[in-house]
Motif scaffolding. Structure first.
Motif, PDB file in Angstrom:
ATOM      1  N   ARG A 195       1.096  -1.265  -0.116  1.00 53.78           N
ATOM      2  CA  ARG A 195       0.021  -0.070  -0.041  1.00 53.78           C
ATOM      3  C   ARG A 195       0.592   1.399  -0.106  1.00 53.78           C
ATOM      4  NH1 ARG A 195      -4.380  -1.631   4.475  1.00 53.78           N
ATOM      5  NH2 ARG A 195      -5.682  -3.570   2.538  1.00 53.78           N
ATOM      6  N   LEU A 196       1.852   1.260   0.571  1.00 57.75           N
ATOM      7  CA  LEU A 196       2.734   2.175   0.890  1.00 57.75           C
ATOM      8  C   LEU A 196       3.240   3.056  -0.658  1.00 57.75           C
ATOM      9  CD1 LEU A 196       4.623   2.272   4.181  1.00 57.75           C
ATOM     10  CD2 LEU A 196       2.963   3.525   3.577  1.00 57.75           C
ATOM     11  N   GLN A 238       3.829   5.556  -5.804  1.00 56.81           N
ATOM     12  CA  GLN A 238       3.388   6.100  -6.797  1.00 56.81           C
ATOM     13  C   GLN A 238       2.616   7.263  -7.684  1.00 56.81           C
ATOM     14  OE1 GLN A 238       2.206   1.619  -8.486  1.00 56.81           O
ATOM     15  NE2 GLN A 238       5.510   1.522  -8.241  1.00 56.81           N
ATOM     16  N   ALA A 239       2.100   6.983  -6.636  1.00 57.13           N
ATOM     17  CA  ALA A 239       0.864   8.094  -6.897  1.00 57.13           C
ATOM     18  C   ALA A 239       1.430   9.749  -5.922  1.00 57.13           C
ATOM     19  CB  ALA A 239      -0.933   7.599  -6.001  1.00 57.13           C
ATOM     20  N   VAL A 294       3.033  15.172  -8.247  1.00 54.09           N
ATOM     21  CA  VAL A 294       3.860  16.009  -7.922  1.00 54.09           C
ATOM     22  C   VAL A 294       3.968  16.171  -9.407  1.00 54.09           C
ATOM     23  CG1 VAL A 294       6.099  17.022  -7.146  1.00 54.09           C
ATOM     24  CG2 VAL A 294       4.679  15.248  -6.044  1.00 54.09           C
ATOM     25  N   ALA A 295       4.482  15.894 -10.262  1.00 55.85           N
ATOM     26  CA  ALA A 295       4.776  14.921 -11.556  1.00 55.85           C
ATOM     27  C   ALA A 295       3.918  15.688 -12.431  1.00 55.85           C
ATOM     28  CB  ALA A 295       5.060  14.172 -12.434  1.00 55.85           C
ATOM     29  N   LEU A 296       2.646  15.845 -12.163  1.00 54.70           N
ATOM     30  CA  LEU A 296       2.223  16.566 -12.808  1.00 54.70           C
ATOM     31  C   LEU A 296       2.037  18.267 -13.042  1.00 54.70           C
ATOM     32  CD1 LEU A 296      -1.248  13.883 -13.342  1.00 54.70           C
ATOM     33  CD2 LEU A 296       0.305  14.683 -14.612  1.00 54.70           C
ATOM     34  N   MET A 329      -5.078   9.285  -3.665  1.00 55.07           N
ATOM     35  CA  MET A 329      -5.942   8.808  -4.636  1.00 55.07           C
ATOM     36  C   MET A 329      -5.704   6.967  -3.515  1.00 55.07           C
ATOM     37  SD  MET A 329      -4.948   8.704  -8.596  1.00 55.07           S
ATOM     38  CE  MET A 329      -5.713   7.930  -8.618  1.00 55.07           C
ATOM     39  N   PRO A 330      -6.959   6.500  -3.667  1.00 53.90           N
ATOM     40  CA  PRO A 330      -7.578   5.254  -2.742  1.00 53.90           C
ATOM     41  C   PRO A 330      -5.838   4.269  -3.778  1.00 53.90           C
ATOM     42  CG  PRO A 330      -9.046   5.474  -3.746  1.00 53.90           C
ATOM     43  CD  PRO A 330      -7.866   6.828  -4.304  1.00 53.90           C
TER      44      PRO A 330
END
Length: 258
Positions: A20-21, A26-27, A32-34, A67-68
């Motif tokens: 989960r971490l 990744q999310a 941040v990149a977007l 995001m979940p």
């Protein structure tokens, strides 16, 4: 079974937390990149518009959205299959065929006949070998007897020939006249006795030729012995109808005082 399931759930809990971490991180990185890309685009567009015309200042608000994480599907535990023991393989027993008594008896009879035939052949060969050996021994004995008979016949023939030759020699040169020697006076006075052998040849005319004294002879008996031998006369030897000389004829004179 319940204890095993609880143990598996405890061991899988840390693994799910880390997954989960990882998905959350990744999310965050994507977000941040977007936002960074949007900010860069806006800054670039604002710079270009500012060069063309000075725009009014604008305010950009960003919001961090979490995001979940997607649930991780846990594979179902495999259901243990029951161990099926295959049934034991039973090999079919070979059928034992009992021999026919008549066939067995016939085979035994044939084997006995074969052994008897082999024994008869061995005995026949042994008899032939003994017979050959006896024949060879008899032949050898006959040869030895024949050889002995031949040798005996040869010896008898030679003896007969020698006897006939000796008789012929005696007949052929038999003495016709012999004169005794004079006893030497000197030997008579001294009482000397002895023998004197004279050897000579008989001529075809029956006369004595080349008399000589051989062996031991007292000197007193030499001269009267030679004189007496010279007066001997013989019947000449005849060979193939002709008179021949007979060499090495000997005569011994005995001088004894009576």
């Amino acid at each position: 079974m319940s204890t095993a399931l609880m143990s598996d759930a405890r061991t899988q809990a840390p693994a799910l937390s880390w997954a989960r971490l990882w998905h959350n991180s990744q999310a965050v990185v994507v977000t941040v990149a977007l936002h960074s890309a949007v900010i860069a685009f806006l800054v670039l567009g604002w710079s270009m518009e500012h060069e063309m015309a000075v725009p009014a200042p604008s305010t950009l608000k960003t919001r961090l959205v979490m995001m979940p994480a997607e649930p991780v599907a846990v594979p179902p535990e495999p259901t243990p299959q029951p161990v099926v023991t295959p049934p034991p393989v039973v090999e079919p027993k070979p059928e034992v065929t009992k021999p026919d008594p008549q066939i067995q008896a016939r085979k035994l009879e044939q084997a006995a006949l074969a052994r008897k035939r082999v024994e008869e052949q061995k005995q026949l060969k042994e008899q032939q070998r003994l017979q050959q050996r006896a024949e060879q021994a008899e032949m050898q004995r006959q040869q030895e007897l024949a050889e002995q008979a031949r040798v005996a016949a040869d010896n008898a023939r030679r003896a007969q020939q020698a006897a006939a030759a000796a008789a012929a020699d005696v007949r052929q040169y038999l003495p016709i006249s012999k004169q005794a020697p004079d006893y030497p006076q000197r030997a008579l006075d001294k009482g000397i006795e002895g023998d004197c052998t004279v050897e000579y040849s008989v001529t075809p005319q029956g006369k004595v030729e080349n008399p000589k004294v051989v062996g031991d002879c007292h000197p007193a008996f030499i001269r009267p012995s030679l004189v007496a031998a010279a007066t001997f006369r013989y019947q000449p030897r005849i060979v193939d109808g002709q008179a021949v000389t007979v060499p090495a004829v000997r005569n011994t004179f005995h001088y004894k005082i009576h």
